[in-house]
Scaffold this motif. Sequence first.
Motif, PDB file in Angstrom:
ATOM      1  N   VAL A 158       0.884  -1.369  -0.053  1.00 37.62           N
ATOM      2  CA  VAL A 158       0.022  -0.128  -0.045  1.00 37.62           C
ATOM      3  C   VAL A 158       0.975   1.264  -0.125  1.00 37.62           C
ATOM      4  O   VAL A 158       1.624   1.198   0.837  1.00 37.62           O
ATOM      5  N   ALA A 159       0.697   2.055  -0.820  1.00 37.02           N
ATOM      6  CA  ALA A 159       1.472   3.442  -1.137  1.00 37.02           C
ATOM      7  C   ALA A 159       0.832   4.637  -1.068  1.00 37.02           C
ATOM      8  O   ALA A 159      -0.514   4.558  -1.319  1.00 37.02           O
ATOM      9  N   ALA A 160       1.227   5.686  -0.119  1.00 40.40           N
ATOM     10  CA  ALA A 160       0.517   6.761   0.296  1.00 40.40           C
ATOM     11  C   ALA A 160       1.582   7.922  -0.010  1.00 40.40           C
ATOM     12  O   ALA A 160       2.678   7.559   0.227  1.00 40.40           O
ATOM     13  N   PRO A 161       0.995   9.318  -0.145  1.00 40.06           N
ATOM     14  CA  PRO A 161       2.081  10.227  -0.223  1.00 40.06           C
ATOM     15  C   PRO A 161       2.781  10.425   1.291  1.00 40.06           C
ATOM     16  O   PRO A 161       3.847  10.966   1.394  1.00 40.06           O
ATOM     17  N   SER A 162       2.192   9.863   2.449  1.00 40.00           N
ATOM     18  CA  SER A 162       2.809   9.969   3.528  1.00 40.00           C
ATOM     19  C   SER A 162       3.122   8.520   4.225  1.00 40.00           C
ATOM     20  O   SER A 162       2.094   7.659   3.983  1.00 40.00           O
ATOM     21  N   GLN A 163       4.166   8.440   5.071  1.00 41.86           N
ATOM     22  CA  GLN A 163       4.025   7.118   5.697  1.00 41.86           C
ATOM     23  C   GLN A 163       2.946   6.756   6.636  1.00 41.86           C
ATOM     24  O   GLN A 163       2.533   5.779   6.693  1.00 41.86           O
ATOM     25  N   GLN A 164       2.382   7.974   7.254  1.00 46.30           N
ATOM     26  CA  GLN A 164       1.335   7.693   8.212  1.00 46.30           C
ATOM     27  C   GLN A 164       0.273   7.114   7.615  1.00 46.30           C
ATOM     28  O   GLN A 164      -0.668   6.488   7.947  1.00 46.30           O
ATOM     29  N   LEU A 165      -0.134   7.890   6.294  1.00 47.21           N
ATOM     30  CA  LEU A 165      -1.266   7.590   5.562  1.00 47.21           C
ATOM     31  C   LEU A 165      -1.309   6.017   4.903  1.00 47.21           C
ATOM     32  O   LEU A 165      -2.070   5.281   5.010  1.00 47.21           O
ATOM     33  N   ALA A 166       0.025   5.644   4.561  1.00 43.95           N
ATOM     34  CA  ALA A 166       0.168   4.281   4.089  1.00 43.95           C
ATOM     35  C   ALA A 166       0.047   3.223   5.352  1.00 43.95           C
ATOM     36  O   ALA A 166      -0.586   2.399   5.231  1.00 43.95           O
ATOM     37  N   GLU A 167       0.177   3.587   6.783  1.00 43.38           N
ATOM     38  CA  GLU A 167       0.197   2.803   7.861  1.00 43.38           C
ATOM     39  C   GLU A 167      -1.406   2.645   7.892  1.00 43.38           C
ATOM     40  O   GLU A 167      -1.972   1.801   8.334  1.00 43.38           O
ATOM     41  N   THR A 168      -2.067   3.714   7.727  1.00 43.36           N
ATOM     42  CA  THR A 168      -3.510   3.657   8.109  1.00 43.36           C
ATOM     43  C   THR A 168      -4.159   2.735   7.125  1.00 43.36           C
ATOM     44  O   THR A 168      -5.140   1.898   7.333  1.00 43.36           O
ATOM     45  N   PHE A 169      -3.775   2.971   5.572  1.00 42.16           N
ATOM     46  CA  PHE A 169      -4.325   1.764   4.705  1.00 42.16           C
ATOM     47  C   PHE A 169      -3.817   0.281   5.097  1.00 42.16           C
ATOM     48  O   PHE A 169      -4.611  -0.585   4.993  1.00 42.16           O
ATOM     49  N   ALA A 170      -2.569   0.136   5.720  1.00 40.63           N
ATOM     50  CA  ALA A 170      -2.319  -0.982   6.006  1.00 40.63           C
ATOM     51  C   ALA A 170      -2.978  -1.655   7.148  1.00 40.63           C
ATOM     52  O   ALA A 170      -3.352  -2.853   7.047  1.00 40.63           O
ATOM     53  N   ALA A 171      -3.421  -0.696   8.102  1.00 38.84           N
ATOM     54  CA  ALA A 171      -4.273  -1.284   9.098  1.00 38.84           C
ATOM     55  C   ALA A 171      -5.750  -1.591   8.706  1.00 38.84           C
ATOM     56  O   ALA A 171      -6.271  -2.341   9.491  1.00 38.84           O
ATOM     57  N   TRP A 172      -6.120  -1.058   7.614  1.00 37.56           N
ATOM     58  CA  TRP A 172      -7.339  -1.812   6.936  1.00 37.56           C
ATOM     59  C   TRP A 172      -7.294  -3.197   6.818  1.00 37.56           C
ATOM     60  O   TRP A 172      -8.203  -3.816   6.659  1.00 37.56           O
ATOM     61  N   CYS A 173      -6.149  -3.581   6.259  1.00 34.42           N
ATOM     62  CA  CYS A 173      -5.999  -4.835   5.712  1.00 34.42           C
ATOM     63  C   CYS A 173      -5.269  -5.716   6.773  1.00 34.42           C
ATOM     64  O   CYS A 173      -4.382  -6.449   6.505  1.00 34.42           O
ATOM     65  N   ARG A 174      -5.999  -6.080   8.010  1.00 34.32           N
ATOM     66  CA  ARG A 174      -5.748  -6.654   8.893  1.00 34.32           C
ATOM     67  C   ARG A 174      -5.866  -8.054   9.019  1.00 34.32           C
ATOM     68  O   ARG A 174      -5.923  -8.827   9.983  1.00 34.32           O
ATOM     69  N   ALA A 175      -6.752  -8.642   7.931  1.00 37.34           N
ATOM     70  CA  ALA A 175      -6.937  -9.959   7.675  1.00 37.34           C
ATOM     71  C   ALA A 175      -5.873 -10.905   8.015  1.00 37.34           C
ATOM     72  O   ALA A 175      -4.517 -10.498   7.555  1.00 37.34           O
ATOM     73  N   PRO A 176      -5.866 -11.929   8.523  1.00 32.81           N
ATOM     74  CA  PRO A 176      -4.807 -12.769   9.103  1.00 32.81           C
ATOM     75  C   PRO A 176      -4.139 -13.420   7.925  1.00 32.81           C
ATOM     76  O   PRO A 176      -2.981 -13.831   7.957  1.00 32.81           O
ATOM     77  N   TYR A 177      -4.748 -13.424   6.751  1.00 32.99           N
ATOM     78  CA  TYR A 177      -4.038 -13.925   5.574  1.00 32.99           C
ATOM     79  C   TYR A 177      -3.424 -13.032   4.698  1.00 32.99           C
ATOM     80  O   TYR A 177      -2.936 -13.501   3.249  1.00 32.99           O
ATOM     81  N   LEU A 178      -3.653 -11.739   4.865  1.00 36.52           N
ATOM     82  CA  LEU A 178      -2.874 -10.685   3.814  1.00 36.52           C
ATOM     83  C   LEU A 178      -2.074  -9.830   4.690  1.00 36.52           C
ATOM     84  O   LEU A 178      -2.210  -9.106   5.896  1.00 36.52           O
ATOM     85  N   ARG A 179      -0.733  -9.881   4.389  1.00 40.09           N
ATOM     86  CA  ARG A 179       0.252  -8.908   5.072  1.00 40.09           C
ATOM     87  C   ARG A 179       0.497  -7.747   4.021  1.00 40.09           C
ATOM     88  O   ARG A 179       0.763  -7.864   3.029  1.00 40.09           O
ATOM     89  N   ALA A 180       0.284  -6.544   4.351  1.00 39.65           N
ATOM     90  CA  ALA A 180       0.381  -5.327   3.897  1.00 39.65           C
ATOM     91  C   ALA A 180       1.768  -4.487   4.275  1.00 39.65           C
ATOM     92  O   ALA A 180       1.796  -4.311   5.351  1.00 39.65           O
ATOM     93  N   TYR A 181       2.570  -4.397   3.232  1.00 42.27           N
ATOM     94  CA  TYR A 181       3.771  -3.519   3.420  1.00 42.27           C
ATOM     95  C   TYR A 181       3.589  -2.047   2.976  1.00 42.27           C
ATOM     96  O   TYR A 181       2.853  -1.946   2.011  1.00 42.27           O
ATOM     97  N   THR A 182       4.303  -0.992   3.436  1.00 39.60           N
ATOM     98  CA  THR A 182       3.998   0.244   3.181  1.00 39.60           C
ATOM     99  C   THR A 182       5.044   0.844   2.233  1.00 39.60           C
ATOM    100  O   THR A 182       6.268   0.512   2.246  1.00 39.60           O
TER     101      THR A 182
END
Length: 336
Positions: A158-182
């Motif tokens: 998940v890419a975003a203009p800021s690291q904070q926003l990227a981490e927000t998007f990654a937090a949406w993807c908290r399913a146990p089978y999907l790992r989101a990198y920022t």
Amino acid sequence: MTTPPTAPRRLAVLGAGSWGTTFARVLADGGSEVVLWARREEVAREIREQHSNRAYLPDHSLPETIHGTSDLGAALEGVDGVVIAIPAQSLRATLAPHAALPEVPVLSLTKGIERGTDARISEVIAAAGGAAPARIGVLSGPNLSAEIAERRPCASVVAAPSQQLAETFAAWCRAPYLRAYTSTDVVGVEVAGAVKNVIAIAVGAAVGLGHGHNTTASLITRGLAEITRLGVALGGQGETFAGLAGLGDLVATCASPLSRNHRLGLALGRGLDVEAAAAEVGQTAEGVATARAVADLAARLGVDMPITRAVVAVVDHGEGIDEVTTALLSRSVRPE
């Protein structure tokens, strides 16, 4: 490392095709309440009343925390975030009549380049949806929806203009089978996700013509070089293309029979024309519409993309796929 923010209570997913529906379930599995917008009321009703979407996600039930609607305004009301999974070439027409998206983070799952404007999807969302670029992110990676629907382990970027926003998007993807990198390389991730579909058509066509692993490996490798050249010319970071959003997504899309673009290329290689090949695939293969936009963009920037041009020659100008493949593999000698 910064602790990811908690998942928001309510998210809207716009687009109830196979990828949008699958990702809505990812979000629900991660703890969010999801409103899934479908263009057709019969699809929305099935999601709402039967907790299924048999047209696009057969054999899978949907959590009760996913609510279907065909009313775009209602889908967006009171949400903490928006996820967009609308096909690239119909995105502007879908968003524009509804003025502005709510002032919340917006994550794009759509992979493509808009024909006519050569705009990246995040640019279309900003222009047509009225979203500030600072709150728009993109997701890419090896995202074969059929495997994710089976809850098989995978990783995405998940890419975003800021690291904070990227981490927000990654937090949406908290399913146990999907790992989101920022990432903060929105351009690189977005270009990689768009152009890999074009290369997958070429690889699928090579398989359909009966060529072997040497040919497909050559096309994938040189395809990655094309993607990297264009991405860097647009301001992307070179290392992005060696990661999940670049090489990872390219390999999955080019090699898997689950990939629509691979299957479309396969049908072309077997002798079908573009219309018949698209009908056989049955769902949108973004690489067809994206190819010309990518080629136009590359020409404007002076970036050499021979595989992309070859795909355009087939899907837009009706040239024979066997002739194009032969021409690609018989180019003049040059340094790698």
